[in-house]
Design an enzyme around this catalytic site. Structure first.
Site, PDB file in Angstrom:
ATOM      1  N   HIS A 385      49.114  -3.265 -26.291  1.00 33.83           N
ATOM      2  CA  HIS A 385      50.488  -3.681 -26.554  1.00 33.83           C
ATOM      3  C   HIS A 385      51.270  -3.867 -25.265  1.00 33.83           C
ATOM      4  CE1 HIS A 385      49.968  -3.142 -30.859  1.00 33.83           C
ATOM      5  NE2 HIS A 385      49.141  -2.184 -30.500  1.00 33.83           N
ATOM      6  N   LYS A 513      49.460   8.200   7.060  1.00 33.42           N
ATOM      7  CA  LYS A 513      49.805   9.604   7.341  1.00 33.42           C
ATOM      8  C   LYS A 513      50.349   9.731   8.761  1.00 33.42           C
ATOM      9  CE  LYS A 513      46.213  11.673   4.432  1.00 33.42           C
ATOM     10  NZ  LYS A 513      45.062  12.552   4.353  1.00 33.42           N
TER      11      LYS A 513
HETATM   12  O1  F6P Z   1      44.512  11.382   1.763  1.00 30.28           O
HETATM   13  C1  F6P Z   1      43.420  11.280   0.936  1.00 30.28           C
HETATM   14  C2  F6P Z   1      42.799  12.625   0.703  1.00 30.28           C
HETATM   15  O2  F6P Z   1      42.224  13.083   1.865  1.00 30.28           O
HETATM   16  C3  F6P Z   1      41.789  12.587  -0.427  1.00 30.28           C
HETATM   17  O3  F6P Z   1      40.543  12.162  -0.028  1.00 30.28           O
HETATM   18  C4  F6P Z   1      41.831  13.996  -0.907  1.00 30.28           C
HETATM   19  O4  F6P Z   1      41.289  14.145  -2.189  1.00 30.28           O
HETATM   20  C5  F6P Z   1      43.313  14.254  -0.858  1.00 30.28           C
HETATM   21  O5  F6P Z   1      43.766  13.573   0.287  1.00 30.28           O
HETATM   22  C6  F6P Z   1      43.722  15.697  -0.794  1.00 30.28           C
HETATM   23  O6  F6P Z   1      43.163  16.335   0.317  1.00 30.28           O
HETATM   24  P1  F6P Z   1      43.156  17.906   0.440  1.00 30.28           P
HETATM   25  O7  F6P Z   1      42.374  18.464  -0.677  1.00 30.28           O
HETATM   26  O8  F6P Z   1      42.539  18.200   1.774  1.00 30.28           O
HETATM   27  O9  F6P Z   1      44.582  18.381   0.379  1.00 30.28           O
END
Ligand code: F6P
Length: 550
Positions: A385, A513
């Site tokens: 939908h 990041k």
């Molecule tokens: O930024 C991606 C990532 O590194 C993923 O691969 C991972 O699952 C997630 O962040 C969380 O990472 P962490 O468990 O080290 O906090």
């Protein structure tokens, strides 16, 4: 691993697909009365109908040849035996050892990893049992009623998905909450609903450096201490799941309250490790073990079944066909069990973080073939939908995996049959479509003729010919969910192997990041941002001005 596009099977597939592309799926069904029997498979409680793909009996042998020429089987054996196939991080890839319930030794760097895996799982079981039974008490002596998992990516999506999928098996007292995003709203709304005296926080992070998770964890800790006022109470309300004991201690969680795992468990493959602690708390140790057992059954099948009868291999090869030879850019995951509504998000990370790459294992840029598709989806019946319109009549095709269980134990009549009628109807509609003559006959029967009929006619035609897989399980249980997840894990592995990728790193998440760290400083600085492009500077400065009300 070789460049797949240079393999004989690849060239043969290209020619073959050019030959059969002119055939509509309707023709393929008309030409082969045994299509359903030939193109269905069953293993580990999962039944796969792949007959609604654009394949003939000649296609599959070519795909199996491609898998063999690519060395998939040898790479699979290297993964299971603990070789460091994650070459950019020099790590083994052993999520399969986490569900190796038969306990056969698995060696990494000369030592068996099984004793450590078993020891952590035993600690998890003891802990889960005390929380579930009410023996574990908060600092005021009250039993735990709420569990908040703080984590993101693989430290969130797997436990969240599994707890939702298997909510029927959930502990009646324990309410599960999941905080992942850093917008503040999510954690605040959870904190507003819980009582610090009866809440257990699980801070889940493989690295224990992830900004979103640590920010949420600090917020939760502050909220807890503001209410409780006693640092010693933290030990009763905060546990950590991580590979980084130093950072866990620095955060203020006693290592005695930490459940560890290892660098050879990728984040998106970590549900089976201590990251599964919320699942064990919610479902109980036996159901968690059943989840592992379902996955282990799929591991065995993947290792032992010939390629021709191997579910993950067949699913992977069909994905390769749709991606590289029919050039479908995306794969929709359409579960018809509402409880699986987060399964597409889980698969999104599993697949896209694993195979969303364009540099091959030899460090060369991939130029002559496409890699991982865009994976997306939601509850299938809701999708009908919302976005199915585009899938039926839009200008680009999408491959679809339909997933459902045969039994829906909690569904009062007539919900089950209505749901499944829609499920089967959609796979039929995507395959058949509706031809001009069918539409003409239908409109005529409705009393339309002449100009009115001709005007409406083209809008009601469906091209069909959309490839779909249908996966059916008897009931959604811990075992069947375990098998389903492992099916997709191995599918992703096979595709990554054929595409000559390292499916186990994720460097592509780093740039954002890094930039965020710099920008965070600029957001609190008094002077305007000038170091970026005009758009990014402009946006940062616009935000700052509006935030300050200037
Ligand atoms: O930024 C991606 C990532 O590194 C993923 O691969 C991972 O699952 C997630 O962040 C969380 O990472 P962490 O468990 O080290 O906090």
């Amino acid at each position: 691993m070789p460049n797949p596009a240079k393999l004989p099977a690849w060239a043969a597939l290209k020619t073959h697909v050019t030959d059969i592309a002119k055939l509509h799926l309707r023709d393929l069904f008309a030409n082969d009365a045994k299509r359903f029997e030939v193109f269905t498979l069953e293993a580990c409680g999962l039944f796969l109908d792949y007959s609604k793909n654009r394949i003939t009996r000649e296609t599959m042998p070519l795909l199996f040849q491609l898998a063999r020429e690519s060395g998939v089987e040898a790479r699979r054996d290297r993964m299971f035996s603990g070789e460091k196939i994650n070459s950019t991080e020099n790590r083994a890839v052993l999520h399969t050892a986490l569900r190796n319930l038969s306990n056969t030794p698995v060696m990494v760097d000369g030592s068996d990893v099984m004793p450590a895996i078993n020891a952590v799982r035993e600690r998890m079981i003891r802990f889960a049992e005390t929380v579930r039974s009410g023996e574990w008490r908060g600092h005021t002596g009250q039993i735990i009623t709420d569990v908040v998992n703080i984590g993101i990516g693989g430290s969130d999506l797997g436990p969240l998905m599994a707890c939702r999928a298997l909510h029927r098996f959930g502990h009646p007292r324990l309410k599960m909450h999941f905080a992942s995003t850093v917008d503040g709203d999510q954690i605040s709304s959870i904190l507003a609903r819980i009582n610090p005296a009866t809440t257990l926080f699980i801070v889940a992070s493989k690295t224990f450096t992830t900004q979103e998770t640590l920010t949420n964890a600090h917020t939760a800790r502050r909220w807890f201490l503001d209410s409780v006022g006693d640092e010693a109470a933290i030990a009763k309300h905060f546990v950590a799941v991580s590979t980084n004991a130093t950072a866990v201690t620095a955060f203020g969680i006693d290592p005695a309250n930490m459940f560890g795992f290892w660098d050879w468990v990728g984040g998106r493959y970590s549900l089976w490790s201590a990251i599964g602690l919320p699942v064990m708390l919610c479902l109980g140790p036996d159901n968690f073990q059943a989840l592992l057992a379902g996955a282990q059954a799929m591991d065995r099948h993947f290792v032992e079944a010939p390629l021709e009868k191997n579910l993950p291999v067949v699913l992977a090869l069909l994905g390769i066909l749709n991606r590289n030879f029919y050039h479908f850019p995306s794969l929709l995951i359409s579960p018809y069990n509402q409880a699986l509504d987060r399964f597409p998000s889980y698969l999104q990370q599993l697949d896209m973080e694993s195979n969303g790459k364009t540099i091959d294992l030899d460090g060369q840029r991939i130029v002559d073939y496409e890699t991982g598709p865009i994976v997306w989806g939601d509850s299938g019946i809701n999708g009908q939908h919302a976005y199915y319109q585009l899938l039926h009549q839009g200008s680009q095709g999408v491959a679809i995996d339909f997933i459902a269980s045969i039994e829906h134990p909690d569904a009062p009549p007539p919900h089950g049959p209505i749901l499944m009628a829609n499920f089967f109807a959609q796979t039929e509609a995507f395959m058949r479509g509706k031809t001009e003559s069918e539409v003409r006959a239908e409109l005529t029967q409705q009393g339309l003729s002449g100009e009115a009929l001709e005007k409406l006619l083209p809008h009601k035609i469906f091209e069909g010919n959309r490839p779909t897989n249908t996966i059916l399980m008897q009931t959604l249980t811990p075992e069947s969910l375990g098998a389903l997840i492992a099916l997709y894990e191995h599918k992703v592995f096979v595709q990554g192997s054929i595409w000559n990728l390292n499916s186990y790193d994720q460097w592509g998440v780093e740039l954002g990041k890094q930039l965020a760290k710099t920008i965070e400083q600029e957001l609190i600085a008094s002077e305007p941002a000038t170091r970026h492009d005009a758009s990014t500077n402009g946006l940062i400065n616009h935000y700052k001005q509006r935030l300050l009300g200037a």
